[in-house]
Design a protein around this motif. Structure first.
Motif, mmCIF file in Angstrom:
data_model
loop_
_atom_site.group_PDB
_atom_site.id
_atom_site.type_symbol
_atom_site.label_atom_id
_atom_site.label_comp_id
_atom_site.label_asym_id
_atom_site.label_seq_id
_atom_site.Cartn_x
_atom_site.Cartn_y
_atom_site.Cartn_z
ATOM 1 N N GLY A 134 1.972 3.965 -11.714
ATOM 2 C CA GLY A 134 2.162 3.118 -10.545
ATOM 3 C C GLY A 134 3.509 3.232 -9.872
ATOM 4 N N ALA A 135 4.232 4.338 -10.094
ATOM 5 C CA ALA A 135 5.553 4.492 -9.474
ATOM 6 C C ALA A 135 5.416 4.666 -7.961
ATOM 7 N N THR A 155 11.551 4.370 7.475
ATOM 8 C CA THR A 155 11.432 3.069 6.813
ATOM 9 C C THR A 155 10.853 2.031 7.765
ATOM 10 N N ALA A 156 11.284 2.053 9.017
ATOM 11 C CA ALA A 156 10.746 1.111 10.007
ATOM 12 C C ALA A 156 9.247 1.332 10.204
ATOM 13 N N MET A 157 8.808 2.579 10.222
ATOM 14 C CA MET A 157 7.376 2.883 10.372
ATOM 15 C C MET A 157 6.575 2.409 9.160
ATOM 16 N N LEU A 158 7.124 2.633 7.971
ATOM 17 C CA LEU A 158 6.443 2.208 6.749
ATOM 18 C C LEU A 158 6.315 0.690 6.697
ATOM 19 N N ARG A 159 7.377 0.014 7.072
ATOM 20 C CA ARG A 159 7.338 -1.457 7.067
ATOM 21 C C ARG A 159 6.383 -1.989 8.125
ATOM 22 N N ALA A 160 6.306 -1.313 9.268
ATOM 23 C CA ALA A 160 5.374 -1.730 10.312
ATOM 24 C C ALA A 160 3.927 -1.601 9.842
ATOM 25 N N ALA A 161 3.703 -0.728 8.859
ATOM 26 C CA ALA A 161 2.373 -0.567 8.276
ATOM 27 C C ALA A 161 2.101 -1.595 7.172
ATOM 28 N N GLY A 162 3.036 -2.511 6.963
ATOM 29 C CA GLY A 162 2.851 -3.559 5.963
ATOM 30 C C GLY A 162 3.262 -3.171 4.568
ATOM 31 N N LEU A 163 3.986 -2.076 4.425
ATOM 32 C CA LEU A 163 4.401 -1.591 3.113
ATOM 33 C C LEU A 163 5.782 -2.129 2.750
ATOM 34 N N PRO A 184 8.563 -4.206 -7.567
ATOM 35 C CA PRO A 184 8.362 -2.787 -7.223
ATOM 36 C C PRO A 184 8.171 -2.572 -5.721
ATOM 37 N N TYR A 185 8.615 -1.419 -5.267
ATOM 38 C CA TYR A 185 8.388 -0.999 -3.888
ATOM 39 C C TYR A 185 7.078 -0.232 -3.790
ATOM 40 N N ASP A 186 6.478 -0.240 -2.592
ATOM 41 C CA ASP A 186 5.274 0.563 -2.351
ATOM 42 C C ASP A 186 5.617 2.025 -2.128
#
Length: 500
Positions: A134-135, A155-163, A184-186
């Motif tokens: 699960g890393a 990072t902004a794109m990943l966060r905008a995807a809810g991650l 843990p981070y996604d």
């Protein structure tokens, strides 16, 4: 010596996840900076025996002294001074974890290599301390210029995807800090320098990118070829996509030479219309022909240039920012981020200070702070964004050649204002390649020098021009760092308009 070499090799081979047997591992951490502290702290947490060495003595009240105090309480042995870093200690060592800036020929690291003791960087240690299951996947970015901007866009794109995502690595936050976070981070967006890549061997990114290759840190790596080879390590073991710059063939060659996982694809990014398996620009639209099912006949719209504007009154985004956004989008799409989140990430993105920072229009002239342009390649990208420029340049060139930079920018230059130790070398290049461009030499090195620079720039600028601080050089001859240089410039600009 043979027994010690065998022991060191077998002792570390099985350390591929945090639940492996780290207890009693005899580790020497070289350097007590941010990454060294993170490494020592994580190793102590896993039960390793840790010795920390640094040539510097911690100054009272400093962050280094605070870190030393904490590690001492946790059970680390700390040794400071030149003797501490001159050779391996007498007691056996299973592993050396080095700070990224330490060169391979540093005596302690060279001794470790001769003795067969593995040398890892903090990034390599972070990879090996991920959970066994699960890393969080890593999306890795390297290149001579644009790494931080690309990672933060990603990072902004990943966060905008809810991650739950975070920018780590060379961007400032050690990868270990994120890996060891109790929540843990996604996914992690990991900026990697050539130094960090040199000391890494087992990383396996979900997707990876090398943005560009230009001469830099050749003194550390020994040659441009070795520097490029270190950058190319970002592609090794990549799972889904190796993202390269279609306008920089060196990055494509690095992909071709990489040993990747089965099914990994090469994906290009560039400012032209995208070909098959590329992301690119169709007029003002950022388009994806790599991660859509019908990519032979269609493309997905990821956003427009307007999504990258800093504000309604801001100028259009410079070409290198658009390229960075395309690279970030390719990495995000490789991770499954939908187009709408890519667009929202571009809108949410806030640039770091001193990276093409628009200071506004003062006295009819636009002022731009790109103090982060500390080498000729970065300065060239910055200059290419504007039609008529009063260029503020100079500082420590670190041996870099500026002839190509000056020749390429000559047609855009209204005038040049020079400061810093190596300003004469830039003046010589201007005399060769842009002899008709006015040059203002500011010889001051005191704290008021930037006021003189700004005043002289205003004198030679015309209405509508851009005065651009893009020094093409490091700052330490006059300032503590590029941030202090940029702050001095922006403060001097503000003083031009006391009512602003």
């Amino acid at each position: 010596m043979t027994d010690g070499t065998t022991h060191a090799t077998t002792r570390t081979d099985g350390l591929t996840h945090r639940d492996a047997d780290w207890a009693g591992l005899r580790t020497l951490v070289a350097g007590l900076g941010v990454s060294g502290f993170a490494a020592a702290d994580a190793l102590l947490d896993r039960g390793a025996e840790v010795v920390v060495v640094d040539a510097r003595e911690p100054a009272e009240g400093s962050r280094m002294a605070e870190h030393a105090h904490i590690l001492g309480i946790l059970g680390a042995t700390l040794r400071f001074g030149d003797d501490a870093v001159a050779a391996l200690p007498e007691e056996p060592v299973d592993l050396v974890v080095t700070s990224p800036g330490w060169r391979p020929d540093q005596p302690l690291l060279a001794a470790a290599a001769r003795a067969g003791v593995p040398v890892w960087g903090e990034v390599e240690l972070a990879w090996r301390l991920r959970p066994q299951a699960g890393a969080a996947p890593w999306l890795c970015v390297t290149g001579t210029n644009g790494k931080t901007t690309t990672v933060q866009l990603l990072t902004a794109m990943l966060r905008a995807a809810g991650l739950r995502a975070r920018s780590v690595g060379n961007v400032g936050t050690p990868a270990l800090e994120a890996v060891m976070d109790p929540e843990p981070y996604d996914v992690l967006a990991v900026e990697l320098s050539s130094f960090q890549l040199h000391w890494s061997s087992s990383l396996a990114p979900r997707a990876s990118a090398c943005l560009n290759i230009a001469p830099d840190h050749v003194d550390w790596h020994g040659s441009l070829e070795e520097y490029a080879r270190a950058k190319g390590r970002v592609y090794e073991n990549t799972e889904v996509a190796c993202v390269y710059n279609v306008d920089d063939r060196a990055t494509m060659r690095l992909v071709e030479d990489a040993d990747v996982q089965e099914g990994c694809r090469a994906v290009g990014f560039g400012l032209g219309s995208p070909g098959l398996s590329e992301v690119g620009l169709v007029e003002d639209v950022l388009a994806d022909r790599a991660f859509v099912e019908e990519r032979t006949t269609s493309a997905a719209e990821l956003g427009t240039l307007a999504d990258l504007r800093a504000g309604d009154d801001a100028p259009p985004p410079p070409p290198h920012l658009v390229a960075n956004a395309l690279a970030a989008a390719a990495l995000a799409r490789a991770h499954g981020v939908p187009p709408a989140a890519v667009r929202q990430g571009m809108r949410d993105f806030v640039p770091e200070p001193h990276r093409i920072a628009d200071l506004g229009v003062v006295r009819g002239v636009r002022w731009v702070d790109d103090s982060k342009a500390t080498n000729p390649h970065a300065a060239a990208a910055s200059l290419a964004a504007y039609e008529h420029v009063v260029w503020v340049a100079g500082g420590l060139l670190k041996g870099a050649d500026v002839d190509d930079l000056v020749a390429g920018a000559a047609a855009r230059l209204r005038a040049v204002v020079l400061l810093g130790r190596d300003r004469g070398r830039i003046a010589d290049a201007l005399a060769r390649h842009a002899p008709d461009v006015p040059v203002v030499d500011v010889g001051r090195t005191d704290t008021g020098a930037m006021d003189t620079v700004v005043e002289r720039a205003l004198e030679v600028a015309r209405q509508g021009d851009v005065v651009l601080l893009a020094p093409a050089a490091a700052s330490m001859d006059m300032f503590t760092d590029y941030g202090a240089r940029g702050d001095a410039f922006s403060s001097a600009v503000r003083r031009l308009d006391p009512q602003g």
